[in-house]
Motif scaffolding. Structure first.
Motif, short mmCIF file in Angstrom:
data_model
loop_
_atom_site.label_atom_id
_atom_site.label_comp_id
_atom_site.label_asym_id
_atom_site.label_seq_id
_atom_site.Cartn_x
_atom_site.Cartn_y
_atom_site.Cartn_z
N ASP A 135 0.73 -1.25 0.06
CA ASP A 135 0.06 0.06 -0.12
C ASP A 135 0.77 1.38 0.09
O ASP A 135 0.52 2.23 -0.71
CB ASP A 135 -1.02 0.07 1.18
CG ASP A 135 -2.03 -1.06 1.07
OD1 ASP A 135 -2.58 -1.35 0.18
OD2 ASP A 135 -2.15 -1.83 2.26
N ALA A 136 1.93 1.30 0.93
CA ALA A 136 2.82 2.47 0.62
C ALA A 136 3.89 2.52 -0.36
O ALA A 136 4.08 1.35 -0.64
CB ALA A 136 3.52 2.45 2.15
N PHE A 151 2.52 7.28 2.66
CA PHE A 151 1.43 7.85 1.86
C PHE A 151 1.32 9.57 1.94
O PHE A 151 2.29 10.07 2.40
CB PHE A 151 0.20 7.38 2.73
CG PHE A 151 -0.01 6.10 2.83
CD1 PHE A 151 -0.61 5.26 2.08
CD2 PHE A 151 0.25 5.51 4.03
CE1 PHE A 151 -0.58 3.98 2.18
CE2 PHE A 151 0.21 4.13 4.22
CZ PHE A 151 -0.29 3.33 3.05
N LEU A 168 -6.56 10.49 1.47
CA LEU A 168 -5.22 9.86 1.34
C LEU A 168 -4.82 9.04 0.19
O LEU A 168 -5.66 8.53 -0.47
CB LEU A 168 -5.33 8.92 2.57
CG LEU A 168 -5.42 9.51 4.18
CD1 LEU A 168 -5.62 8.46 4.99
CD2 LEU A 168 -4.18 10.55 4.29
N THR A 169 -3.75 9.12 -0.23
CA THR A 169 -3.02 8.52 -1.54
C THR A 169 -1.95 7.83 -1.06
O THR A 169 -1.02 8.11 -0.03
CB THR A 169 -3.06 9.29 -2.66
OG1 THR A 169 -2.08 10.26 -2.59
CG2 THR A 169 -4.47 10.01 -3.22
N ALA A 170 -1.36 6.96 -2.10
CA ALA A 170 0.03 6.61 -1.95
C ALA A 170 0.97 7.46 -2.28
O ALA A 170 0.55 8.52 -2.96
CB ALA A 170 0.32 5.52 -3.10
N LEU A 260 -4.57 0.06 6.72
CA LEU A 260 -5.51 0.99 6.35
C LEU A 260 -6.63 1.45 7.10
O LEU A 260 -7.30 2.83 7.01
CB LEU A 260 -5.80 0.84 5.11
CG LEU A 260 -4.60 0.84 3.83
CD1 LEU A 260 -5.00 0.26 2.53
CD2 LEU A 260 -3.73 2.13 3.83
#
Length: 297
Positions: A135-136, A151, A168-170, A260
């Motif tokens: 995810d990160a 992130f 929130l996004t990468a 998350l």
């Protein structure tokens, strides 16, 4: 200046009334027994805790257990509190938008947008870290001129300093792509930094009644009046003030979660706490972003 007792009571009453209105006809949970501690009480504890600088579930639970048990007599074990708080992330999101609307955030014709880094660990440990694996990602923070692993947070605020939307996004996600997620209910002028420069995006947003303006790069021709550019640059500092408050008072850059679900819950309650503080300032005729002196802690 409000006493801490009045602050807690004010937030509980406003939260309870708003939660009842936005959840009218909808069950907050589909099965099981209702919790001993009401959802309004849990959210109140989170908002107050974040405002006074306690940003962990354990810290908030211990603070209220030690000092305010007479206000929250049904406060159970820490694990139950933390789980209930995390499960309420969606309703905290709805509450935040409601308080922002009551502060006039969606009535402003000018909004400001910017992003900030959310590193999950030190850059040197990133290669070995298993936290948020998949995810990160690796990203770059221009303000700090450094690479990081984690992130990226994005906030859209009204000209009066109220957070209208966030996401929130990468860390390596394009700021221009994240902007689309935050423009629901927004019209008028949106001011961003150079990361939002895009003729295609500008033209697309015009179709929705949104005029995206940014500073130009040094190698780009700027036909806009210099005075307008100067004012735009000066106004944009308001979003930097809000991000500074989120980082310093609410510790939003400290990722104390390992998935998350909890990261989303923690981020939402910090944004909510900031918005409620602005809302309380509005009620008492104070400057929106003047948090110091609001509560006698």
């Amino acid at each position: 200046m409000l006493s801490i007792e009045d602050f807690i009571i004010e937030i509980y009453c406003r939260t309870d009334d708003s939660l009842k209105e936005i959840s009218r006809g909808i069950k907050l949970r589909s099965r099981g027994f209702p919790p001993s501690l009401s959802d309004s009480e849990v959210i109140t504890m989170e908002i107050v805790g974040e405002y006074i600088g306690i940003d962990t579930d354990k810290g908030i639970w211990e603070y209220f257990r030690r000092h305010w048990l007479h206000f929250f007599p049904d406060l159970g074990c820490r694990t139950t509190f933390a789980r209930q708080a995390a499960n309420l992330w969606y309703w905290k999101l709805k509450l935040q938008r409601r308080f922002a609307k009551e502060c006039g955030a969606f009535d402003d014709n000018i909004h400001l947008v910017d992003g900030f880094p959310l590193p999950v660990c030190h850059f040197k440990r990133a290669y070995f870290s298993r936290i948020f694996k998949g995810d990160a990602t690796y990203g770059y923070c221009a303000a700090k001129d450094e690479k990081y692993y984690g992130f990226k947070g994005h906030v859209l605020i009204s000209l009066s300093g109220v957070i209208s939307s966030f996401t929130l996004t990468a860390a390596n996600a394009e700021e221009r792509d994240a902007l689309w997620e935050m423009l629901c209910g927004i019209r008028g002028l949106v001011i961003g930094d150079k990361g939002y420069i895009s003729d295609f995006l500008h033209n697309e947003l015009l179709l929705y009644g949104i005029d995206l303006q940014t500073p130009f790069r040094s190698n780009m021709k700027d036909d806009r009046p210099p005075e307008s550019v100067r004012i735009m640059t000066s106004v944009r500092r308001e979003v930097e003030t809000v991000i500074g408050q989120l980082c310093e008072r609410f510790n939003i850059e400290k990722v104390r979660a390992r998935d998350l679900w909890h990261l989303t819950s923690r981020t939402v309650r910090k944004i909510l706490s900031h918005t409620v503080a602005v809302f309380i300032n509005c009620l008492y005729g104070r400057k929106n972003l003047q948090f110091d002196g609001l509560v006698d802690t």
